[in-house]
Write a protein that holds these residues in place. Structure first.
Motif, mmCIF file in Angstrom:
data_model
loop_
_atom_site.group_PDB
_atom_site.id
_atom_site.type_symbol
_atom_site.label_atom_id
_atom_site.label_comp_id
_atom_site.label_asym_id
_atom_site.label_seq_id
_atom_site.Cartn_x
_atom_site.Cartn_y
_atom_site.Cartn_z
ATOM 1 N N PHE A 177 2.315 0.492 40.597
ATOM 2 C CA PHE A 177 2.461 0.291 39.160
ATOM 3 C C PHE A 177 3.913 0.341 38.674
ATOM 4 N N ASN A 178 4.870 0.233 39.582
ATOM 5 C CA ASN A 178 6.271 0.241 39.161
ATOM 6 C C ASN A 178 6.577 -1.060 38.428
ATOM 7 N N PRO A 179 7.020 -0.983 37.173
ATOM 8 C CA PRO A 179 7.250 -2.210 36.392
ATOM 9 C C PRO A 179 8.326 -3.115 36.988
ATOM 10 N N LEU A 180 9.322 -2.528 37.657
ATOM 11 C CA LEU A 180 10.353 -3.362 38.270
ATOM 12 C C LEU A 180 9.766 -4.183 39.426
ATOM 13 N N TYR A 181 8.924 -3.532 40.224
ATOM 14 C CA TYR A 181 8.288 -4.260 41.330
ATOM 15 C C TYR A 181 7.349 -5.335 40.801
ATOM 16 N N LEU A 182 6.563 -4.994 39.794
ATOM 17 C CA LEU A 182 5.619 -5.967 39.242
ATOM 18 C C LEU A 182 6.347 -7.156 38.623
ATOM 19 N N ALA A 183 7.499 -6.894 37.993
ATOM 20 C CA ALA A 183 8.284 -7.991 37.420
ATOM 21 C C ALA A 183 8.831 -8.897 38.516
ATOM 22 N N ASP A 184 9.358 -8.304 39.582
ATOM 23 C CA ASP A 184 9.852 -9.104 40.708
ATOM 24 C C ASP A 184 8.719 -9.919 41.340
ATOM 25 N N LYS A 185 7.559 -9.301 41.447
ATOM 26 C CA LYS A 185 6.408 -10.001 42.040
ATOM 27 C C LYS A 185 5.996 -11.177 41.170
ATOM 28 N N ILE A 215 11.544 6.172 61.390
ATOM 29 C CA ILE A 215 11.245 5.684 60.043
ATOM 30 C C ILE A 215 9.994 4.824 60.132
ATOM 31 N N TRP A 216 8.956 5.262 59.453
ATOM 32 C CA TRP A 216 7.660 4.586 59.471
ATOM 33 C C TRP A 216 7.515 3.869 58.127
ATOM 34 N N SER A 217 7.911 2.604 58.109
ATOM 35 C CA SER A 217 7.893 1.826 56.875
ATOM 36 C C SER A 217 6.494 1.286 56.593
ATOM 37 N N ASP A 218 6.162 1.149 55.298
ATOM 38 C CA ASP A 218 4.846 0.652 54.894
ATOM 39 C C ASP A 218 4.979 0.023 53.506
ATOM 40 N N GLY A 219 3.881 -0.529 53.003
ATOM 41 C CA GLY A 219 3.892 -1.083 51.660
ATOM 42 C C GLY A 219 4.938 -2.163 51.478
ATOM 43 N N ASP A 220 4.997 -3.076 52.451
ATOM 44 C CA ASP A 220 6.065 -4.082 52.475
ATOM 45 C C ASP A 220 5.604 -5.434 51.968
ATOM 46 N N SER A 221 4.735 -5.438 50.958
ATOM 47 C CA SER A 221 4.219 -6.691 50.412
ATOM 48 C C SER A 221 5.333 -7.455 49.701
ATOM 49 N N GLY A 222 5.791 -8.518 50.335
ATOM 50 C CA GLY A 222 6.911 -9.308 49.831
ATOM 51 C C GLY A 222 7.734 -9.821 50.998
ATOM 52 N N PRO A 223 8.480 -10.889 50.826
ATOM 53 C CA PRO A 223 9.275 -11.455 51.922
ATOM 54 C C PRO A 223 10.337 -10.479 52.419
ATOM 55 N N VAL A 224 10.672 -10.596 53.694
ATOM 56 C CA VAL A 224 11.687 -9.724 54.268
ATOM 57 C C VAL A 224 13.025 -9.911 53.569
#
Length: 460
Positions: A177-185, A215-224
């Protein structure tokens, strides 16, 4: 001025240490980095899913999303909230009850050491966005500002670095629910306000502040390209304080799973049941239904000791590591039944760890009768780990072939083991089960000097 011989020696030391090589922000370069040896030798890690979701402790760590995500909402979660909380109650209101009054990082680490694990990975931030450290990128939504008023990552890191374990940190790049992420998406990831100021920026902060070796990265929905993951990994491998020993997984962008990064996760509970071309990890849970704590968890929901150990043996036999998850309560307590499973695993490893730690894959990985093979990395030996004690006390193996030099023992006991090589199988005569009653759940036969081809019936 330093002598030329000293300069040459320094260059040779740098080359031998691997510090001369520089990685480029391309997958061809980054994927070529050798995996630090400690990770393959460790074999067993502990995963800790811990966050504000431990307060409602209902359904799973995805509680907030199941309550309010438009595309993932579950009606029964909404009904549960209406039945137990007043109108207007928000997810953020749960944070004040994330109290951790019984959290003791040293106690956790002692438990993990006794479990036989060699590394542990703490969720520094899950998809809810709440950070377990006082992140400068997470104002008023972190463990120092609201909730326990403590630096949980810091306490855990300090305890880990006083132990024999390697420190790992999980981090979710995106937040529901981060508005910055949602705006970028919504901008089809053509803008990068969120990773620049929050998602990826937190990774640099974590590495510099706590120096994790994994480092165990996750939640990477979006292009590299959006996450600028290759740029981060280039810095991590070239210039970070953990550049020589750090290990990472493969979740660095939408299309990187099971193909790029360090070891492969591919997906949750990844257990392909066969050898893979690259090092991989089976991240799995003791609670069959959730990574986070659940108040509704029943004893039958928890893996039995034999189930845990067979998953471990199957994973290691195919060249993987296993990462075993526990979900603590909001008070900071790992549920006793989960502690019991870890102690049971540790007890088994005290007798059988020789077949696990620093082992390597053998030519064959398993038999059809719940037998799994590993091989020694230091001597001419293989190990057959079996989970069903044969009624006749005779264990039949179809892959190893004995020679006149072959010797057999059972790990953890001096009880005698004999064998007979037949044309189509190797029959191992086990001691009576009563002689090895101190060994529980699974047993290991060590075989030295064996062959891989069949030959006529002989008795040795």
């Amino acid at each position: 001025m330093k002598s030329s011989s000293f300069l040459v020696a320094s260059i040779l030391v740098a080359i031998l240490a691997g510090s001369w090589a520089k990685y480029e922000p391309t997958w061809e370069s980054l994927d070529a980095r050798p995996l630090p040896q400690w990770y393959d030798e460790a074999k067993i890690g502990i995963f800790i899913h811990f966050g504000v979701y431990a307060v409602p402790a209902y359904t799973s760590e995805w509680f907030w999303c199941f309550w309010q995500c438009p595309d993932r909402k579950l009606q029964y979660v909404d009904d549960w909230m209406k039945a137990h909380y007043a109108p207007g109650f928000t997810y953020q209101d749960f944070a004040k009850d994330f109290t951790l009054e019984f959290f003791d990082a040293t106690e956790w680490v002692n438990l993990f050491e006794n479990s036989g694990a060699k590394y542990a990975v703490l969720t520094s931030k899950h998809h809810e966005g709440y950070t377990l450290w006082p992140s400068k990128h997470s104002f008023s939504w972190n463990s120092m500002d609201v909730g326990p008023k403590r630096d949980i990552v810091g306490e855990f890191s300090d305890a880990m670095k006083k132990s024999s374990l390697h420190l790992g940190l999980y981090h979710s790049l995106f937040e529901w629910f981060n508005p910055l992420y949602l705006a970028d998406k919504n901008n089809n990831f053509t803008t990068t306000d969120y990773p620049d100021t929050k998602g990826t920026a937190e990774l640099y902060e974590l590495v510099e502040a706590y120096e994790p070796e994994l480092i165990w990265s996750d939640g990477d929905s979006g292009p590299v390209e959006y996450w600028k993951s290759r740029e981060f990994l280039t810095w991590l491998y070239n210039d970070s304080p953990v550049k020589d020993n750090v290990v990472v997984n493969d979740r660095w962008g939408t299309d990187t799973h099971c193909s790029h990064g360090g070891f492969l996760n591919c997906h949750d509970r990844y257990n392909p049941g066969s050898e893979q071309t690259r090092k991989w990890e089976n991240a799995m849970t003791l609670d069959r239904h959730s990574w986070g704590n659940r108040k509704t968890m029943k004893a039958s929901d928890v893996l039995k000791p034999e189930e845990l150990l067979e998953t471990l043996a199957q994973t290691i036999s195919n060249g993987g590591n296993i990462l075993i998850n526990v979900g603590p309560t909001k008070e900071g307590v790992i549920p006793p039944i989960l502690q019991e499973r870890l102690y049971q695993m540790g007890g088994w490893l005290k007798h059988n760890g020789e077949a696990i730690y620093s082992s390597k894959k053998w030519t064959f990985h398993n038999e059809t009768n719940h037998v799994y093979y590993t091989a020694s990395s230091t001597e001419d030996a293989i190990y057959a780990i079996f989970f069903q004690w044969p009624i006749s006390n005779v264990l039949n193996l179809t892959h190893p072939v004995a020679t006149v030099q072959t010797k057999m023992t059972m790990l953890g006991t001096d009880a005698k083991v004999s064998f007979q090589q037949n044309q189509d199988k190797l029959s191992v005569m086990l001691p009576n089960m009563a002689e090895v009653q101190s060994l529980k759940h699974a047993w290991t036969i060590k075989l030295t000097y064996i062959k891989s081809e069949r030959h006529p019936n002989e008795i040795y």
